[in-house]
Motif scaffolding. Structure first.
Motif, PDB file in Angstrom:
ATOM      1  N   ILE A 414       0.829  -1.210   0.000  1.00  0.00           N
ATOM      2  CA  ILE A 414       0.000   0.000   0.000  1.00  0.00           C
ATOM      3  C   ILE A 414       0.862   1.258   0.000  1.00  0.00           C
ATOM      4  O   ILE A 414       0.452   2.292  -0.540  1.00  0.00           O
ATOM      5  CB  ILE A 414      -0.980   0.020   1.197  1.00  0.00           C
ATOM      6  N   ARG A 415       2.059   1.187   0.563  1.00  0.00           N
ATOM      7  CA  ARG A 415       2.946   2.362   0.529  1.00  0.00           C
ATOM      8  C   ARG A 415       3.437   2.626  -0.895  1.00  0.00           C
ATOM      9  O   ARG A 415       3.496   3.782  -1.330  1.00  0.00           O
ATOM     10  CB  ARG A 415       4.127   2.154   1.480  1.00  0.00           C
ATOM     11  N   ILE A 416       3.771   1.546  -1.587  1.00  0.00           N
ATOM     12  CA  ILE A 416       4.217   1.717  -2.973  1.00  0.00           C
ATOM     13  C   ILE A 416       3.060   2.195  -3.856  1.00  0.00           C
ATOM     14  O   ILE A 416       3.226   3.044  -4.737  1.00  0.00           O
ATOM     15  CB  ILE A 416       4.805   0.401  -3.517  1.00  0.00           C
ATOM     16  N   GLU A 417       1.837   1.673  -3.614  1.00  0.00           N
ATOM     17  CA  GLU A 417       0.678   2.117  -4.382  1.00  0.00           C
ATOM     18  C   GLU A 417       0.422   3.609  -4.180  1.00  0.00           C
ATOM     19  O   GLU A 417       0.112   4.341  -5.123  1.00  0.00           O
ATOM     20  CB  GLU A 417      -0.564   1.316  -3.979  1.00  0.00           C
ATOM     21  N   LYS A 418       0.567   4.066  -2.939  1.00  0.00           N
ATOM     22  CA  LYS A 418       0.370   5.496  -2.663  1.00  0.00           C
ATOM     23  C   LYS A 418       1.463   6.322  -3.316  1.00  0.00           C
ATOM     24  O   LYS A 418       1.207   7.413  -3.847  1.00  0.00           O
ATOM     25  CB  LYS A 418       0.350   5.747  -1.153  1.00  0.00           C
ATOM     26  N   SER A 419       2.678   5.819  -3.299  1.00  0.00           N
ATOM     27  CA  SER A 419       3.782   6.571  -3.917  1.00  0.00           C
ATOM     28  C   SER A 419       3.572   6.703  -5.422  1.00  0.00           C
ATOM     29  O   SER A 419       3.964   7.702  -6.026  1.00  0.00           O
ATOM     30  CB  SER A 419       5.119   5.880  -3.620  1.00  0.00           C
ATOM     31  N   LYS A 420       2.926   5.706  -6.048  1.00  0.00           N
ATOM     32  CA  LYS A 420       2.619   5.811  -7.480  1.00  0.00           C
ATOM     33  C   LYS A 420       1.710   7.007  -7.748  1.00  0.00           C
ATOM     34  O   LYS A 420       1.899   7.740  -8.731  1.00  0.00           O
ATOM     35  CB  LYS A 420       1.936   4.527  -7.964  1.00  0.00           C
ATOM     36  N   GLU A 421       0.706   7.205  -6.885  1.00  0.00           N
ATOM     37  CA  GLU A 421      -0.190   8.355  -7.038  1.00  0.00           C
ATOM     38  C   GLU A 421       0.587   9.660  -6.953  1.00  0.00           C
ATOM     39  O   GLU A 421       0.376  10.579  -7.760  1.00  0.00           O
ATOM     40  CB  GLU A 421      -1.268   8.322  -5.954  1.00  0.00           C
ATOM     41  N   ASP A 441      14.790   6.643   4.164  1.00  0.00           N
ATOM     42  CA  ASP A 441      15.961   6.455   3.309  1.00  0.00           C
ATOM     43  C   ASP A 441      15.498   6.397   1.853  1.00  0.00           C
ATOM     44  O   ASP A 441      14.817   5.460   1.446  1.00  0.00           O
ATOM     45  CB  ASP A 441      16.679   5.160   3.699  1.00  0.00           C
ATOM     46  N   GLU A 442      15.857   7.412   1.062  1.00  0.00           N
ATOM     47  CA  GLU A 442      15.412   7.480  -0.323  1.00  0.00           C
ATOM     48  C   GLU A 442      15.919   6.315  -1.151  1.00  0.00           C
ATOM     49  O   GLU A 442      15.192   5.763  -1.988  1.00  0.00           O
ATOM     50  CB  GLU A 442      15.874   8.802  -0.949  1.00  0.00           C
ATOM     51  N   LYS A 443      17.166   5.885  -0.909  1.00  0.00           N
ATOM     52  CA  LYS A 443      17.724   4.782  -1.688  1.00  0.00           C
ATOM     53  C   LYS A 443      17.005   3.472  -1.365  1.00  0.00           C
ATOM     54  O   LYS A 443      16.712   2.675  -2.256  1.00  0.00           O
ATOM     55  CB  LYS A 443      19.227   4.642  -1.400  1.00  0.00           C
ATOM     56  N   TYR A 444      16.695   3.255  -0.103  1.00  0.00           N
ATOM     57  CA  TYR A 444      15.980   2.050   0.284  1.00  0.00           C
ATOM     58  C   TYR A 444      14.564   2.055  -0.330  1.00  0.00           C
ATOM     59  O   TYR A 444      14.081   1.035  -0.816  1.00  0.00           O
ATOM     60  CB  TYR A 444      15.894   1.950   1.806  1.00  0.00           C
ATOM     61  N   PHE A 445      13.923   3.218  -0.326  1.00  0.00           N
ATOM     62  CA  PHE A 445      12.608   3.353  -0.945  1.00  0.00           C
ATOM     63  C   PHE A 445      12.664   3.012  -2.431  1.00  0.00           C
ATOM     64  O   PHE A 445      11.820   2.269  -2.951  1.00  0.00           O
ATOM     65  CB  PHE A 445      12.071   4.772  -0.760  1.00  0.00           C
ATOM     66  N   SER A 446      13.675   3.535  -3.127  1.00  0.00           N
ATOM     67  CA  SER A 446      13.801   3.272  -4.560  1.00  0.00           C
ATOM     68  C   SER A 446      14.016   1.790  -4.828  1.00  0.00           C
ATOM     69  O   SER A 446      13.481   1.241  -5.803  1.00  0.00           O
ATOM     70  CB  SER A 446      14.962   4.089  -5.148  1.00  0.00           C
ATOM     71  N   ARG A 447      14.807   1.122  -3.945  1.00  0.00           N
ATOM     72  CA  ARG A 447      15.032  -0.309  -4.123  1.00  0.00           C
ATOM     73  C   ARG A 447      13.737  -1.103  -3.935  1.00  0.00           C
ATOM     74  O   ARG A 447      13.432  -2.000  -4.714  1.00  0.00           O
ATOM     75  CB  ARG A 447      16.108  -0.786  -3.136  1.00  0.00           C
ATOM     76  N   GLU A 451      11.671  -3.373  -6.737  1.00  0.00           N
ATOM     77  CA  GLU A 451      11.348  -4.780  -6.486  1.00  0.00           C
ATOM     78  C   GLU A 451       9.880  -5.074  -6.791  1.00  0.00           C
ATOM     79  O   GLU A 451       9.539  -6.135  -7.310  1.00  0.00           O
ATOM     80  CB  GLU A 451      11.647  -5.136  -5.024  1.00  0.00           C
ATOM     81  N   LEU A 452       9.001  -4.125  -6.480  1.00  0.00           N
ATOM     82  CA  LEU A 452       7.573  -4.356  -6.667  1.00  0.00           C
ATOM     83  C   LEU A 452       7.083  -3.967  -8.055  1.00  0.00           C
ATOM     84  O   LEU A 452       6.065  -4.504  -8.526  1.00  0.00           O
ATOM     85  CB  LEU A 452       6.764  -3.604  -5.609  1.00  0.00           C
ATOM     86  N   THR A 453       7.735  -3.026  -8.723  1.00  0.00           N
ATOM     87  CA  THR A 453       7.222  -2.522 -10.009  1.00  0.00           C
ATOM     88  C   THR A 453       8.128  -2.816 -11.195  1.00  0.00           C
ATOM     89  O   THR A 453       7.678  -2.716 -12.342  1.00  0.00           O
ATOM     90  CB  THR A 453       7.016  -0.998  -9.937  1.00  0.00           C
ATOM     91  N   GLY A 454       9.396  -3.155 -10.910  1.00  0.00           N
ATOM     92  CA  GLY A 454      10.340  -3.383 -11.997  1.00  0.00           C
ATOM     93  C   GLY A 454      10.966  -2.112 -12.523  1.00  0.00           C
ATOM     94  O   GLY A 454      11.747  -2.152 -13.486  1.00  0.00           O
ATOM     95  N   MET A 455      10.623  -0.966 -11.939  1.00  0.00           N
ATOM     96  CA  MET A 455      11.167   0.324 -12.369  1.00  0.00           C
ATOM     97  C   MET A 455      11.575   1.153 -11.163  1.00  0.00           C
ATOM     98  O   MET A 455      11.025   0.977 -10.070  1.00  0.00           O
ATOM     99  CB  MET A 455      10.125   1.112 -13.184  1.00  0.00           C
ATOM    100  N   LEU A 456      12.505   2.065 -11.383  1.00  0.00           N
ATOM    101  CA  LEU A 456      12.814   3.061 -10.362  1.00  0.00           C
ATOM    102  C   LEU A 456      11.683   4.093 -10.324  1.00  0.00           C
ATOM    103  O   LEU A 456      10.967   4.264 -11.317  1.00  0.00           O
ATOM    104  CB  LEU A 456      14.141   3.757 -10.673  1.00  0.00           C
ATOM    105  N   PRO A 457      11.526   4.806  -9.215  1.00  0.00           N
ATOM    106  CA  PRO A 457      10.461   5.819  -9.145  1.00  0.00           C
ATOM    107  C   PRO A 457      10.531   6.839 -10.269  1.00  0.00           C
ATOM    108  O   PRO A 457       9.499   7.203 -10.849  1.00  0.00           O
ATOM    109  CB  PRO A 457      10.687   6.469  -7.778  1.00  0.00           C
ATOM    110  N   SER A 458      11.731   7.299 -10.602  1.00  0.00           N
ATOM    111  CA  SER A 458      11.871   8.299 -11.667  1.00  0.00           C
ATOM    112  C   SER A 458      11.450   7.730 -13.015  1.00  0.00           C
ATOM    113  O   SER A 458      10.827   8.420 -13.832  1.00  0.00           O
ATOM    114  CB  SER A 458      13.316   8.799 -11.732  1.00  0.00           C
TER     115      SER A 458
END
Length: 474
Positions: A414-421, A441-447, A451-458
């Motif tokens: 749910i955290r990753i889903e919210k970050s997508k929004e 930790d931004e780097k940990y978040f990006s990792r 892992e869940l989406t196959g892409m980096l946030p950017s």
């Protein structure tokens, strides 16, 4: 000559309707145009208008707001709605507010203009015969004590009813609006009229009979407007098919809040998700009273229920706790309460199919809501189980069985889903977004995101915005 005002925020639509229709053949003349409701009201104040064609979706003042205002100021003005096919709910609202017809803009090129104007003119002539100019009650030699209004809450019915009921002698019969009529009879014939109207209720879909007192010193237009306002507000909550006769006084003022307070809306949502209202009569009755106490208008109530259903299904549709279905439309609180009762039954059945007690199910639901509403805080299964007074191991087992994911998997999801929004709908930095969903930790978040989406946030942001641009350019 019937004077016509055209109201639409699209200049080409106004000019097209004004120039293309054969107005003169139906003794009509376009005397003005307006680009929004506010300008239309100014025009109505400056010169007489018999027929107004208005769009519904306009800036400054919508067509619905314009209709409400014009109905109060100019009760004899005829209104036709210009709309699109997808504006079905708006059309129903407009017809309820007294529009005599509607024209779908997309059909203007297909329909014969003569047919459209003939339909409108016929309706105006029909109303002119029925709604003849009546004096105020105290100007008549006949004494009327009450007015009776036969109202249908079925806004979708096109039936013209009740055809067989006519006025006799000193009786008054007047069409209030579509599917709403009012009668008055001399005192010696009141009982007979009441019995006749009461017997006609079974012919009226979702019908109710209003017995209106304290009508002295009122004009018929004032009574008509009072009935329309009562139907729009109080009748929604007062209607009961098991007791369809309602006695009301014109001296009673029923005020509705213009806008619900955010804290009241939040309280209802919390009760829906965090109290066991589906299993306990006390909590159920409390939730019902919370809904009713807000006295929301139909559109506001529909929006609140829709948001609750969407939130519930987002959280639980893919779990053993099941999804709930939205009520498609309703015309009264009676229908809403029936839907809530049916929904409670469905939720109970889904809960009963699990092997856990209701106390445990409620605890898991509460845990889900705590995490959902506090995404910036790093909740753990250990911390939540202690807060809910359940052992950590048992909480983890129950959570996985009911939600289909371990607590950590669900929390991460749910955290990753919210970050997508946030990524698609804001320009905030990756670090800002990471903090808002509980990662310091931004780097940990990006990792975790990769892992869940196959892409980096950017990369996800860039790809998502590229898709939006392609969609908007089509």
């Amino acid at each position: 000559m019937i004077k016509v005002l055209i109201v639409d925020d699209d200049k080409l639509v106004r000019k097209g309707i004004s120039s293309a229709m054969p107005w003169s053949e139906f003794n009509m003349e376009v005397v003005g145009e307006a680009s929004n409701g506010s300008k239309a009201l100014d025009f109505l104040k400056s010169q007489p208008v018999d027929l107004m064609l208005t769009d519904l979706a306009m800036p400054v003042m919508s067509g619905i707001e314009l209709m409400r205002a014009a109905r109060q100021l100019y009760p004899e003005l005829h209104i036709v709605v210009l709309t699109l096919h997808q504006d079905f709910d708006y059309i129903q609202e407009a017809l309820r507010l007294g529009a005599i017809d509607y024209i779908a803009k997309v059909q203007l090129e297909k329909e014969q203009f003569e047919h459209v104007l003939h339909r409108i003119r016929s309706r105006m002539d029909e109303l002119a015969k029925t709604n003849r100019k009546l004096p105020s009650l105290h100007e008549l030699n006949v004494h009327y004590r009450k007015v009776y209004a036969l109202v249908s809450l079925d806004r979708k019915s096109e039936q013209r009813w009740p055809l067989e009921l006519t006025a006799h002698g000193d009786e008054i019969r007047w069409e209030v609006e579509r599917n709403s009529w009012m009668w008055a009879a001399p005192e010696h014939r009141e009982d007979q009229l009441f019995q006749q109207l009461q017997q006609s209720l079974n012919q009226v879909p979702q019908g109710t009979l209003l017995v209106i007192s304290d009508i002295q010193e009122r004009t018929w237009s004032q009574i008509q407007n009072w009935i329309m306002n009562y139907t729009e507000t109080s009748l929604f909550y007062a209607y009961n098919p098991d007791d369809p006769v309602i006695a009301v006084s014109m001296n009673e003022e029923d005020t509705f809040p213009e806008e619900p307070r955010d804290e009241d809306i939040d309280r209802i949502k919390q009760s829906w998700f965090q109290t066991p209202w589906t299993h306990h009569d006390g909590y159920y009755n409390q939730l019902i009273e919370q809904f009713k106490s807000l006295r929301l208008h139909r559109g506001q109530l529909m929006g609140l229920l829709y948001s609750i259903v969407m939130e519930w299904n987002r959280l639980f549709a893919q779990t053993t706790l099941g999804r709930i279905s939205m009520i498609h439309s309703f015309q009264s609180w009676h229908e809403v309460e029936a839907w809530i009762k049916q929904t409670a039954s469905g939720i109970r059945k889904a809960d009963e199919q699990t092997s856990y007690s209701q106390e445990i199910i409620d605890a898991v639901k509460k845990a889900v809501m705590i995490v959902q509403h506090n995404l910036d805080q790093a909740y753990t299964a250990s911390g939540l189980s202690q807060q809910l007074n359940i052992s950590r191991s048992y909480f983890s087992q129950c959570f996985k069985d009911l939600m289909g994911k371990t607590f950590n998997e669900y929390s991460r999801f749910i955290r990753i889903e919210k970050s997508k929004e946030y990524l698609l709908n804001t320009n905030n930095t990756i670090f800002w977004i990471a903090e808002r969903v509980g990662y310091t930790d931004e780097k940990y978040f990006s990792r975790m995101f990769r892992e869940l989406t196959g892409m980096l946030p950017s990369e996800y942001r860039q790809a998502g915005r590229g898709d939006k641009q392609q969609t908007s350019s089509r």
